[in-house]
Design a protein around this motif. Structure first.
Motif, short mmCIF file in Angstrom:
data_model
loop_
_atom_site.label_atom_id
_atom_site.label_comp_id
_atom_site.label_asym_id
_atom_site.label_seq_id
_atom_site.Cartn_x
_atom_site.Cartn_y
_atom_site.Cartn_z
N ALA A 259 0.82 -1.20 0.00
CA ALA A 259 0.00 0.00 0.00
C ALA A 259 0.86 1.26 0.00
N GLN A 260 1.91 1.25 0.82
CA GLN A 260 2.80 2.40 0.88
C GLN A 260 3.42 2.70 -0.48
N GLN A 261 3.90 1.67 -1.15
CA GLN A 261 4.54 1.86 -2.45
C GLN A 261 3.53 2.24 -3.53
N ALA A 262 2.40 1.53 -3.56
CA ALA A 262 1.40 1.79 -4.61
C ALA A 262 0.79 3.16 -4.48
N GLN A 264 1.98 5.95 -2.19
CA GLN A 264 2.87 7.09 -1.97
C GLN A 264 4.00 7.17 -2.98
N THR A 265 4.55 6.03 -3.39
CA THR A 265 5.70 6.05 -4.29
C THR A 265 5.29 6.13 -5.75
N PHE A 266 4.37 5.23 -6.17
CA PHE A 266 4.00 5.16 -7.59
C PHE A 266 2.74 5.96 -7.92
N GLY A 267 1.89 6.24 -6.94
CA GLY A 267 0.66 7.00 -7.19
C GLY A 267 -0.34 6.27 -8.07
N TRP A 268 -0.35 4.94 -8.02
CA TRP A 268 -1.27 4.17 -8.86
C TRP A 268 -2.71 4.31 -8.41
N LEU A 269 -2.92 4.49 -7.10
CA LEU A 269 -4.26 4.63 -6.56
C LEU A 269 -4.18 5.33 -5.22
N SER A 270 -5.32 5.72 -4.67
CA SER A 270 -5.34 6.44 -3.40
C SER A 270 -5.39 5.45 -2.24
N ALA A 271 -5.19 5.99 -1.01
CA ALA A 271 -5.26 5.13 0.17
C ALA A 271 -6.65 4.52 0.32
N GLY A 272 -7.68 5.32 0.05
CA GLY A 272 -9.04 4.79 0.14
C GLY A 272 -9.29 3.70 -0.87
N GLU A 273 -8.77 3.85 -2.08
CA GLU A 273 -8.93 2.81 -3.10
C GLU A 273 -8.19 1.54 -2.72
N MET A 274 -7.05 1.70 -2.05
CA MET A 274 -6.32 0.52 -1.58
C MET A 274 -7.16 -0.27 -0.59
N ALA A 275 -7.83 0.44 0.33
CA ALA A 275 -8.72 -0.22 1.28
C ALA A 275 -9.90 -0.87 0.56
N ASP A 276 -10.42 -0.20 -0.47
CA ASP A 276 -11.49 -0.80 -1.27
C ASP A 276 -11.04 -2.12 -1.90
N GLY A 277 -9.83 -2.12 -2.43
CA GLY A 277 -9.31 -3.33 -3.06
C GLY A 277 -9.20 -4.48 -2.08
N LEU A 278 -8.77 -4.19 -0.86
CA LEU A 278 -8.69 -5.25 0.15
C LEU A 278 -10.08 -5.76 0.48
N GLY A 279 -11.06 -4.86 0.52
CA GLY A 279 -12.44 -5.29 0.75
C GLY A 279 -12.93 -6.22 -0.34
N LEU A 280 -12.62 -5.91 -1.59
CA LEU A 280 -13.00 -6.79 -2.69
C LEU A 280 -12.32 -8.15 -2.56
N ALA A 281 -11.03 -8.14 -2.21
CA ALA A 281 -10.31 -9.40 -2.07
C ALA A 281 -10.88 -10.26 -0.95
N GLU A 282 -11.39 -9.61 0.11
CA GLU A 282 -11.99 -10.36 1.21
C GLU A 282 -13.26 -11.09 0.77
N THR A 283 -13.94 -10.58 -0.28
CA THR A 283 -15.22 -11.16 -0.69
C THR A 283 -15.06 -12.26 -1.74
#
Length: 437
Positions: A259-262, A264-283
């Motif tokens: 999450a830190q790299q995606a 803060q470093t690369f700017g591929w997505l926001s912190a909120g979107e990273m949390a969304d992705g984890l939510g999708l993976a949980e389902t």
């Protein structure tokens, strides 16, 4: 104890592992329990001792231990093709579902109801990660020395912003040294009684490593030759290839670093979107580390040239999934013949115990990171000499996120609800709160 059932046919292995892959919800604990019931209790394809020894062996390796355990069992039953089928069927159902959800997310993320729904998902994820922290800490930290390692790992990541691989590898080195001098500090059990050692399969191991390393690198070579080192696909493949060799301790351990790299470093997505992705993976069924596919899809979808956004996202998802999971087959096929010898390795056991302890600190860092970005809309990053602090603006507290997080915690810790049910309830309540607001 030997297996009580004759070796199953290859078709039977395919059928059973297809079922396991489609039903493997609930993270590593649920997936391992499902395999134990299907393969040990009901069918007796492997014995209890074989299953537990293989599980301990898979904990030594980077990557998702449940998928590697499935691959090993397939290898044990039907060699290379059995391992391939078992490992792939463990991944493919979840990968297909995750790809569809990523595409939906990319197109619907700007809609108000969609944002409200994922506010509930993020709140549920925060409670789920905290549950994982409690569960893993309770199991792993059984000595004061291990508790100290976990605390040091947390401070190294949260306050000093040290690289995740450095923290994990340092813990492993400390554990290997302590295992020889003071094994009691790590609560190490005596190694199992050594059987007559089998011949060392050096040639088989070297051939396997070379073959799978070439397969692992082939898509990256194609990207380099066709698109060059400046393309997002090359950056994605390189980053997740590196990640694949340091993912000790399961998905939660590596998520904070990813999450830190995606973000803060690369700017591929926001912190909120990273949390969304984890939510999708949980389902979805399959390994939680499938969240890497979500990151790969969005990163390429948003920088598609010379492809269309959909095609770029598809390529990003496929490449990310390949470089994440191909190494798992390499580790299993190369090292499975050595399993009995590795069980006797005292230093290796010490290194693993120390890494597992450090992983608790890593997950604690992930929990704090998610809490800051889910509960607050503005988080300030301060640098005070060697210290790197992330502090929220207290006036930016999102009351809806706080209410939903409290609801998720109540459902998990008081009423012991399953992860899919908690995610569904919080998502529905998020939409309801969004409508009220």
């Amino acid at each position: 104890m030997a297996s009580n059932s004759p070796s199953p046919s290859f078709a039977e292995v395919v059928r059973v592992f297809a079922r396991i892959g489609a039903l493997s919800f609930g993270g590593p604990a649920g997936q391992i329990a499902l395999m134990h019931r299907e393969l040990v209790d009901e069918r007796c394809w492997v014995s209890e001792d074989q299953f537990l020894h293989a599980l301990n062996f898979c904990h030594l390796l980077p990557g998702p231990e449940a998928q590697q355990l499935a691959t090993w069992i397939g290898w044990k039953l039907h060699g290379l093709r059995g391992g391939l089928v078992a490992g792939l069927l463990f991944v493919i159902p979840g990968a297909a579902v995750m790809l569809g959800l990523s595409l939906l997310y990319a197109h619907a993320a700007g809609l108000a109801w969609f944002s409200a729904l994922f506010l509930g998902v993020k709140a549920a994820v925060l409670a789920i990660v905290f549950q994982a922290l409690r569960r893993i800490a309770g199991r792993a930290l059984n000595t004061r020395f291990k508790e100290g390692l976990a605390l040091i790992a947390f401070l190294a990541l949260f306050l000093l912003d040290l690289p995740f691989p450095l923290v994990v590898l340092s813990a492993g080195a400390i554990g290997m040294a302590v295992a020889l001098a003071r094994p009691d500090l790590l609560a190490l059990k005596p190694p199992p009684a050594a059987a007559e050692p089998a011949p060392r399969p050096w040639r088989q191991t070297v051939v396997t490593i070379l073959a799978w390393a070439a397969l692992w690198a082939a898509p990256m070579l194609a990207v380099l030759l066709l698109l060059g080192p400046g393309h997002v696909l090359w950056t994605l493949g390189l980053f997740f290839s590196k990640l694949a060799v340091v993912t000790f301790g399961g998905a939660y351990a590596v998520l904070a670093y990813m999450a830190q790299q995606a973000v803060q470093t690369f700017g591929w997505l926001s912190a909120g979107e990273m949390a969304d992705g984890l939510g999708l993976a949980e389902t979805t069924p399959g390994p939680l580390i499938m969240v890497t596919q979500f990151v790969g899809f969005l990163a390429a979808f948003r920088a598609p040239e010379p492809f269309s956004p959909f095609m770029a996202g598809l390529l990003g998802a496929l490449l990310t999934t390949w470089v994440t999971f191909a190494p798992c087959f390499l580790w299993i096929f190369a090292l499975a013949p050595w399993m009995e010898r590795l069980e006797q390795a005292r230093r290796l056991a010490g290194g693993l115990a120390a890494v597992t302890s450090a992983v608790v600190g890593v997950i604690a860092n992930l929990t704090v990171w998610f809490a800051l970005h889910v509960l607050f809309t503005r988080v300030e990053r301060l640098e005070l000499g060697p210290l790197h602090l992330s502090l929220p603006e207290w006036s930016s507290l999102d009351w809806r996120a706080a209410v939903l997080t409290a609801l998720a915690a109540l459902l998990i810790f008081r009423f012991n609800q399953s992860m899919p049910r908690v995610l569904a309830i919080c998502a529905f309540c998020g939409v309801a709160l969004g409508a009220v607001a």
